[in-house]
Design a protein around this motif. Sequence first.
Motif, PDB file in Angstrom:
ATOM      1  N   GLY A  87       0.615  -1.074   0.279  1.00 21.66           N
ATOM      2  CA  GLY A  87       0.411   0.203   0.055  1.00 21.66           C
ATOM      3  C   GLY A  87       0.855   1.385   0.127  1.00 21.66           C
ATOM      4  N   TYR A  88       0.226   2.314  -0.467  1.00 21.33           N
ATOM      5  CA  TYR A  88       1.027   3.613  -1.309  1.00 21.33           C
ATOM      6  C   TYR A  88       0.299   4.651  -0.195  1.00 21.33           C
ATOM      7  CZ  TYR A  88       3.108   7.662  -1.656  1.00 21.33           C
ATOM      8  OH  TYR A  88       3.759   9.338  -1.907  1.00 21.33           O
ATOM      9  N   PHE A  89       0.820   5.124   0.782  1.00 23.37           N
ATOM     10  CA  PHE A  89      -0.132   6.167   1.564  1.00 23.37           C
ATOM     11  C   PHE A  89       0.269   8.338   0.830  1.00 23.37           C
ATOM     12  CE2 PHE A  89      -1.538   9.491   5.539  1.00 23.37           C
ATOM     13  CZ  PHE A  89      -3.147   8.941   4.704  1.00 23.37           C
ATOM     14  N   GLY A  90      -0.566   8.950   0.531  1.00 22.82           N
ATOM     15  CA  GLY A  90      -0.306  10.275   0.165  1.00 22.82           C
ATOM     16  C   GLY A  90      -0.990  11.306   0.302  1.00 22.82           C
ATOM     17  N   MET A  91      -0.834  12.456  -0.144  1.00 22.54           N
ATOM     18  CA  MET A  91      -1.107  13.313  -0.606  1.00 22.54           C
ATOM     19  C   MET A  91      -2.566  13.802   1.346  1.00 22.54           C
ATOM     20  SD  MET A  91      -3.454  14.491  -3.693  1.00 22.54           S
ATOM     21  CE  MET A  91      -4.637  14.031  -3.909  1.00 22.54           C
ATOM     22  N   PHE A  92      -2.235  13.577   2.055  1.00 23.87           N
ATOM     23  CA  PHE A  92      -2.857  13.256   3.337  1.00 23.87           C
ATOM     24  C   PHE A  92      -3.054  14.763   3.628  1.00 23.87           C
ATOM     25  CE2 PHE A  92      -2.502  12.155   7.853  1.00 23.87           C
ATOM     26  CZ  PHE A  92      -3.732  12.004   7.772  1.00 23.87           C
ATOM     27  N   ALA A  93      -4.093  15.686   3.402  1.00 17.97           N
ATOM     28  CA  ALA A  93      -4.704  16.395   4.062  1.00 17.97           C
ATOM     29  C   ALA A  93      -6.085  16.433   4.919  1.00 17.97           C
ATOM     30  CB  ALA A  93      -4.810  17.772   2.858  1.00 17.97           C
ATOM     31  N   VAL A  94      -5.935  17.584   6.078  1.00 17.17           N
ATOM     32  CA  VAL A  94      -6.797  17.707   6.629  1.00 17.17           C
ATOM     33  C   VAL A  94      -7.418  19.197   6.993  1.00 17.17           C
ATOM     34  CG1 VAL A  94      -8.265  17.010   8.954  1.00 17.17           C
ATOM     35  CG2 VAL A  94      -6.680  15.785   8.532  1.00 17.17           C
ATOM     36  N   ASN A  95      -8.740  19.600   7.061  1.00 16.38           N
ATOM     37  CA  ASN A  95      -9.116  21.162   7.162  1.00 16.38           C
ATOM     38  C   ASN A  95      -8.218  21.455   8.306  1.00 16.38           C
ATOM     39  OD1 ASN A  95     -10.472  23.334   8.303  1.00 16.38           O
ATOM     40  ND2 ASN A  95     -12.083  23.227   6.197  1.00 16.38           N
ATOM     41  N   GLU A 112      -6.013   2.370   5.900  1.00  7.16           N
ATOM     42  CA  GLU A 112      -4.864   1.474   5.891  1.00  7.16           C
ATOM     43  C   GLU A 112      -5.889  -0.682   5.674  1.00  7.16           C
ATOM     44  OE1 GLU A 112      -2.079   2.975   9.103  1.00  7.16           O
ATOM     45  OE2 GLU A 112      -3.250   1.964  10.217  1.00  7.16           O
ATOM     46  N   ARG A 113      -7.084  -0.161   6.200  1.00  7.99           N
ATOM     47  CA  ARG A 113      -8.199  -1.130   5.689  1.00  7.99           C
ATOM     48  C   ARG A 113      -8.066  -1.316   4.583  1.00  7.99           C
ATOM     49  NH1 ARG A 113     -12.225  -1.929   4.547  1.00  7.99           N
ATOM     50  NH2 ARG A 113     -13.086   0.165   3.171  1.00  7.99           N
ATOM     51  N   ILE A 114      -8.938  -0.245   3.672  1.00  5.43           N
ATOM     52  CA  ILE A 114      -8.193  -0.549   2.070  1.00  5.43           C
ATOM     53  C   ILE A 114      -7.397  -1.525   1.450  1.00  5.43           C
ATOM     54  CG2 ILE A 114      -8.823   0.406   0.033  1.00  5.43           C
ATOM     55  CD1 ILE A 114     -10.128   2.909   0.957  1.00  5.43           C
ATOM     56  N   ALA A 115      -6.553  -1.016   1.991  1.00  2.00           N
ATOM     57  CA  ALA A 115      -5.237  -1.812   1.524  1.00  2.00           C
ATOM     58  C   ALA A 115      -5.256  -3.173   2.499  1.00  2.00           C
ATOM     59  CB  ALA A 115      -3.892  -0.352   2.064  1.00  2.00           C
ATOM     60  N   ALA A 116      -5.399  -2.973   3.069  1.00  2.00           N
ATOM     61  CA  ALA A 116      -4.973  -4.244   3.842  1.00  2.00           C
ATOM     62  C   ALA A 116      -6.179  -5.119   3.492  1.00  2.00           C
ATOM     63  CB  ALA A 116      -5.103  -4.377   5.578  1.00  2.00           C
ATOM     64  N   GLN A 117      -7.214  -4.892   3.657  1.00  2.00           N
ATOM     65  CA  GLN A 117      -8.338  -6.140   3.645  1.00  2.00           C
ATOM     66  C   GLN A 117      -8.831  -6.295   2.028  1.00  2.00           C
ATOM     67  OE1 GLN A 117     -11.295  -4.805   6.800  1.00  2.00           O
ATOM     68  NE2 GLN A 117     -10.295  -4.896   8.066  1.00  2.00           N
ATOM     69  N   GLU A 118      -9.346  -4.807   1.408  1.00  2.00           N
ATOM     70  CA  GLU A 118      -9.861  -4.646   0.021  1.00  2.00           C
ATOM     71  C   GLU A 118      -8.740  -5.138  -1.498  1.00  2.00           C
ATOM     72  OE1 GLU A 118     -12.030  -1.324  -1.314  1.00  2.00           O
ATOM     73  OE2 GLU A 118     -13.050  -1.475   0.576  1.00  2.00           O
ATOM     74  N   TRP A 119      -6.874  -4.590  -0.779  1.00  2.00           N
ATOM     75  CA  TRP A 119      -6.037  -4.530  -1.772  1.00  2.00           C
ATOM     76  C   TRP A 119      -4.633  -6.223  -1.455  1.00  2.00           C
ATOM     77  CZ3 TRP A 119      -5.503   0.542  -2.437  1.00  2.00           C
ATOM     78  CH2 TRP A 119      -6.377   1.693  -3.062  1.00  2.00           C
ATOM     79  N   ARG A 120      -5.257  -6.137   0.122  1.00  2.00           N
ATOM     80  CA  ARG A 120      -4.404  -7.709   0.411  1.00  2.00           C
ATOM     81  C   ARG A 120      -3.551  -7.771   0.579  1.00  2.00           C
ATOM     82  NH1 ARG A 120      -8.652  -9.553   2.968  1.00  2.00           N
ATOM     83  NH2 ARG A 120      -9.807 -10.962   2.048  1.00  2.00           N
ATOM     84  N   LEU A 173       8.103   5.724   5.426  1.00  2.00           N
ATOM     85  CA  LEU A 173       7.877   4.947   6.674  1.00  2.00           C
ATOM     86  C   LEU A 173       7.570   4.393   5.726  1.00  2.00           C
ATOM     87  CD1 LEU A 173       6.569   8.525   8.387  1.00  2.00           C
ATOM     88  CD2 LEU A 173       9.414   7.750   8.727  1.00  2.00           C
ATOM     89  N   ALA A 174       6.879   3.017   7.050  1.00  2.00           N
ATOM     90  CA  ALA A 174       6.367   1.709   6.822  1.00  2.00           C
ATOM     91  C   ALA A 174       5.714   0.777   7.834  1.00  2.00           C
ATOM     92  CB  ALA A 174       7.354   0.940   6.131  1.00  2.00           C
ATOM     93  N   LYS A 175       4.522   0.469   7.525  1.00  2.00           N
ATOM     94  CA  LYS A 175       3.615  -0.372   8.878  1.00  2.00           C
ATOM     95  C   LYS A 175       3.400  -1.120   8.417  1.00  2.00           C
ATOM     96  CE  LYS A 175      -0.605   0.562  11.380  1.00  2.00           C
ATOM     97  NZ  LYS A 175      -1.524   1.340  11.661  1.00  2.00           N
ATOM     98  N   ASN A 176       3.466  -2.713   8.954  1.00  2.00           N
ATOM     99  CA  ASN A 176       2.781  -3.787   8.754  1.00  2.00           C
ATOM    100  C   ASN A 176       1.403  -3.405   8.978  1.00  2.00           C
ATOM    101  OD1 ASN A 176       1.945  -6.867   9.090  1.00  2.00           O
ATOM    102  ND2 ASN A 176       4.018  -6.868   9.712  1.00  2.00           N
ATOM    103  N   LEU A 177       0.681  -4.128   7.969  1.00  6.32           N
ATOM    104  CA  LEU A 177      -0.593  -4.476   8.227  1.00  6.32           C
ATOM    105  C   LEU A 177      -1.050  -5.461   8.391  1.00  6.32           C
ATOM    106  CD1 LEU A 177      -1.333  -1.892   4.794  1.00  6.32           C
ATOM    107  CD2 LEU A 177      -1.325  -1.141   7.458  1.00  6.32           C
ATOM    108  N   ALA A 178      -0.618  -6.860   8.702  1.00 11.22           N
ATOM    109  CA  ALA A 178      -1.182  -8.078   9.890  1.00 11.22           C
ATOM    110  C   ALA A 178      -2.504  -7.504  10.639  1.00 11.22           C
ATOM    111  CB  ALA A 178      -0.256  -8.902   9.781  1.00 11.22           C
ATOM    112  N   GLN A 179      -1.984  -6.631  10.842  1.00 14.11           N
ATOM    113  CA  GLN A 179      -3.431  -6.542  12.415  1.00 14.11           C
ATOM    114  C   GLN A 179      -4.260  -5.542  12.168  1.00 14.11           C
ATOM    115  OE1 GLN A 179      -0.421  -4.496  12.727  1.00 14.11           O
ATOM    116  NE2 GLN A 179      -0.165  -3.018  13.065  1.00 14.11           N
ATOM    117  N   VAL A 180      -3.939  -4.967  11.311  1.00 16.25           N
ATOM    118  CA  VAL A 180      -5.203  -4.701  10.501  1.00 16.25           C
ATOM    119  C   VAL A 180      -6.165  -5.292  10.029  1.00 16.25           C
ATOM    120  CG1 VAL A 180      -5.863  -2.702   8.365  1.00 16.25           C
ATOM    121  CG2 VAL A 180      -4.000  -2.046   9.932  1.00 16.25           C
ATOM    122  N   SER A 181      -5.234  -6.280   9.003  1.00 16.73           N
ATOM    123  CA  SER A 181      -6.869  -7.786   8.071  1.00 16.73           C
ATOM    124  C   SER A 181      -6.865  -8.910   9.298  1.00 16.73           C
ATOM    125  CB  SER A 181      -5.873  -7.771   6.826  1.00 16.73           C
ATOM    126  OG  SER A 181      -4.561  -8.380   7.540  1.00 16.73           O
ATOM    127  N   ALA A 182      -6.764  -8.448  10.318  1.00 16.87           N
ATOM    128  CA  ALA A 182      -7.237  -9.796  11.232  1.00 16.87           C
ATOM    129  C   ALA A 182      -8.489  -9.516  11.870  1.00 16.87           C
ATOM    130  CB  ALA A 182      -6.876  -9.558  12.483  1.00 16.87           C
TER     131      ALA A 182
END
Length: 182
Positions: A87-95, A112-120, A173-182
């Motif tokens: 998964g790649y995360f970018g263009m993150f913006a909050v008002n 993270e849920r989309i990357a882990a659960q929908e895209w594996r 930066l990187a994060k293991n998504l194993a706990q997200v897909s559980a």
Amino acid sequence: MSQSPSLRFRAAAVADIPAIVALVESAYRGDSGRLGWTTESDLLDGQRTDVEGVAALIGVDGSQVLLAEHDGALLACCHVAVKQGDGYFGMFAVNPLSQKAGLGKALLGEAERIAAQEWRCPVMRMTVIEQRADLIAWYERRGYRRTGQFEPFPYGDERFGIPRRDDLRFEWLAKNLAQVSA
């Protein structure tokens, strides 16, 4: 898509592009960006994104511009994609006026849920300007780790801003998504 009583997530459509560009610019550049804590105004001038750049991310397989809205108002956005199996995360913006209310954390969690659960995807990766210590610390509190891998800042390409200093570079930066897909 996900929905809570006050916050709704959805994929962006072409009609959302002007609002996305305005949100990203307001969060990262100029005086409006200084209202929040995520501004890059001390590091960069110029644009953060543009209509063409956002349009290129919409409607592409394995790529989504994710929006967070409340009562139809756009409050936050990010780009989430599959790149080289991760998964790649970018263009993150909050008002800027809505920062520190948990919106960013909620949007990051949905990405993270989309990357882990929908895209594996096993891992979520991103780049952050190395000099953004507060932002890197925020990501570290959410399980991201510094990889020690760097990329040069694209000096001379004003699509990414006009640097105010000559020592900018991106850190992965990187994060293991194993706990997200559980």
